[in-house]
Design an enzyme around this catalytic site. Sequence first.
Site, mmCIF file in Angstrom:
data_model
loop_
_atom_site.group_PDB
_atom_site.id
_atom_site.type_symbol
_atom_site.label_atom_id
_atom_site.label_comp_id
_atom_site.label_asym_id
_atom_site.label_seq_id
_atom_site.Cartn_x
_atom_site.Cartn_y
_atom_site.Cartn_z
ATOM 1 N N CYS A 59 1.540 2.890 10.303
ATOM 2 C CA CYS A 59 1.922 4.118 9.789
ATOM 3 C C CYS A 59 2.430 5.262 10.712
ATOM 4 C CB CYS A 59 0.942 4.498 9.123
ATOM 5 S SG CYS A 59 1.147 6.546 8.541
ATOM 6 N N ASN A 67 8.569 -7.677 4.011
ATOM 7 C CA ASN A 67 8.066 -5.984 3.712
ATOM 8 C C ASN A 67 9.675 -5.305 3.652
ATOM 9 O OD1 ASN A 67 7.198 -2.595 4.113
ATOM 10 N ND2 ASN A 67 7.487 -3.822 1.807
ATOM 11 N N GLY A 68 10.696 -4.739 2.482
ATOM 12 C CA GLY A 68 11.403 -3.428 3.410
ATOM 13 C C GLY A 68 12.403 -3.590 2.427
ATOM 14 N N LYS A 105 -0.485 -5.473 8.341
ATOM 15 C CA LYS A 105 0.537 -4.865 8.510
ATOM 16 C C LYS A 105 1.430 -4.306 9.283
ATOM 17 C CE LYS A 105 2.988 -2.393 4.468
ATOM 18 N NZ LYS A 105 3.531 -0.927 5.284
ATOM 19 N N PRO A 159 0.797 -1.016 -0.272
ATOM 20 C CA PRO A 159 0.127 0.276 0.222
ATOM 21 C C PRO A 159 0.719 1.144 0.338
ATOM 22 C CG PRO A 159 0.256 -1.290 2.345
ATOM 23 C CD PRO A 159 0.974 -2.115 1.078
ATOM 24 N N GLN A 176 -6.921 -1.602 2.832
ATOM 25 C CA GLN A 176 -6.279 -1.379 3.595
ATOM 26 C C GLN A 176 -6.892 0.045 5.049
ATOM 27 O OE1 GLN A 176 -2.481 0.718 4.890
ATOM 28 N NE2 GLN A 176 -1.245 -0.579 5.605
ATOM 29 N N GLY A 234 7.813 -2.198 -2.395
ATOM 30 C CA GLY A 234 6.855 -0.531 -2.124
ATOM 31 C C GLY A 234 7.338 0.262 -3.546
HETATM 32 C C1 LIG Z 1 5.162 7.178 -0.332
HETATM 33 C C2 LIG Z 1 4.981 6.058 0.690
HETATM 34 C C3 LIG Z 1 2.972 5.902 0.845
HETATM 35 C C4 LIG Z 1 3.240 4.918 1.800
HETATM 36 N N1 LIG Z 1 1.977 4.545 2.003
HETATM 37 C C5 LIG Z 1 1.968 3.205 2.562
HETATM 38 C C6 LIG Z 1 0.286 3.385 2.854
HETATM 39 O O1 LIG Z 1 -0.264 3.447 2.590
HETATM 40 N N2 LIG Z 1 -0.325 1.917 3.930
HETATM 41 C C7 LIG Z 1 0.920 1.342 4.584
HETATM 42 O O2 LIG Z 1 0.611 0.554 5.725
HETATM 43 N N3 LIG Z 1 2.627 1.354 4.321
HETATM 44 C C8 LIG Z 1 2.982 2.702 3.216
HETATM 45 N N4 LIG Z 1 3.662 2.751 2.839
HETATM 46 C C9 LIG Z 1 4.952 1.841 3.023
HETATM 47 C C10 LIG Z 1 5.209 0.485 2.601
HETATM 48 O O3 LIG Z 1 3.971 0.160 2.431
HETATM 49 C C11 LIG Z 1 6.137 -0.136 3.285
HETATM 50 O O4 LIG Z 1 5.747 -0.699 3.704
HETATM 51 C C12 LIG Z 1 7.335 0.916 2.710
HETATM 52 O O5 LIG Z 1 7.733 1.330 1.843
HETATM 53 C C13 LIG Z 1 9.027 -0.112 2.952
HETATM 54 O O6 LIG Z 1 8.610 -1.095 2.019
HETATM 55 P P1 LIG Z 1 10.270 -0.999 0.427
HETATM 56 O O7 LIG Z 1 11.212 -0.783 1.024
HETATM 57 O O8 LIG Z 1 9.438 -2.052 -0.379
HETATM 58 O O9 LIG Z 1 9.159 0.900 0.004
HETATM 59 C C14 LIG Z 1 4.097 3.974 2.223
HETATM 60 C C15 LIG Z 1 5.269 4.604 1.968
HETATM 61 C C16 LIG Z 1 6.051 5.169 0.772
HETATM 62 C C17 LIG Z 1 7.531 5.238 0.283
#
Ligand SMILES: Cc1cc2nc3c(=O)[nH]c(=O)nc-3n(C[C@H](O)[C@H](O)[C@H](O)COP(=O)(O)O)c2cc1C
Length: 307
Positions: free
Chosen positions: A99, A197-198, A138, A16, A70, A221
């Site tokens: 969040c 995730n990460g 999450k 998300p 979500q 993400g």
């Molecule tokens: C611009 C942006 C918006 C995000 N919005 C959400 C969200 O709406 N809900 C959520 O659970 N995490 C949100 N996240 C976190 C991501 O879902 C993810 O957990 C985080 O970026 C780590 O994963 P990644 O390293 O693959 O980006 C957001 C992250 C970014 C950068």
Amino acid sequence: MKFASLEVSSPYFLAPLAGYTDKPFRKLCREFGCGLTFSELISVNALYYKNQKTYKLIERDKIDKPYCIQLFGSEPDIFLYAAQTVEPLCECIDINAGCPAPKVVKIKAGAYLLKEPERLFKIVELLKKHISKPVSVKLRMGYSEPNKNDFYKELENLGVDFITIHARLKIQQFKGEPDLVHVARVREVLKIPVVYNGGVDSFAKVKEIREKTGCEFFMVGQAAIGKPFIFEDLNDGEDRIRDIEFVKQVMMRHLKYMEEFWGETAVQKFRKFFHAYLKGYPNVKKFYNMINKCKTVEEAIEIIEGI
Ligand SMILES: Cc1cc2nc3c(=O)[nH]c(=O)nc-3n(C[C@H](O)[C@H](O)[C@H](O)COP(=O)(O)O)c2cc1C
């Protein structure tokens, strides 16, 4: 393949992402083989007050299935009302407990729920009692300290169908190395699936994370923004280098989907994707300046053609 009680076509899921994971972007990621998608975080209060803009954010394409909506919020009763409202529109309800945004944490939602786990447990308990579709959480691996095994066990005992761990603390925001040891430990303790995730940005990374954590499901993400075709690479187990003509075709397709869905506001919303698509290419500043000034889809198409 089986995942919790869902059937997914791939173990690679789209995270998300507020402001990004709208209907057009989820559709595009699906076309590249993403196995499960999530709406951006949706306010339970907005659903309670029947905010129409919120309904637009959760719309999905017919190929976008299975799909999780979500939700974020803090009051268990309102949470349940919102979950019941959107249950017919998706295959799974996901609870946001990660969040870190101050406006979310301030209302005792998102990552705050890790500080007051009883509140999170209450929400899970209510949803599991009244929602028949899968319910997932999450979360961050902790607020300021890593979550304990008992915390995860309690989520499992309450019937959560799967959890997704963003392997960073809330206080780390998006910086620092994800803690693979933490995820490996949780995966050993739980019977339900744990989605990692990460920092997943390549198949090489997936291999390393799988080896170190034992996880079989991965959420992508930031790496998917400007690179929705990463799902194809992950499914094929190959980190391809794509040429610019391929990227331009994807940009065109994305813009078309955005125009169909968002109408006049599509170009403005497309700008941030445009920047991401060209990240890392030389001499792109000129195109960034052009797209920032551009007002219509026709102009945007010309700019893409000119790259
Ligand atoms: C611009 C942006 C918006 C995000 N919005 C959400 C969200 O709406 N809900 C959520 O659970 N995490 C949100 N996240 C976190 C991501 O879902 C993810 O957990 C985080 O970026 C780590 O994963 P990644 O390293 O693959 O980006 C957001 C992250 C970014 C950068």
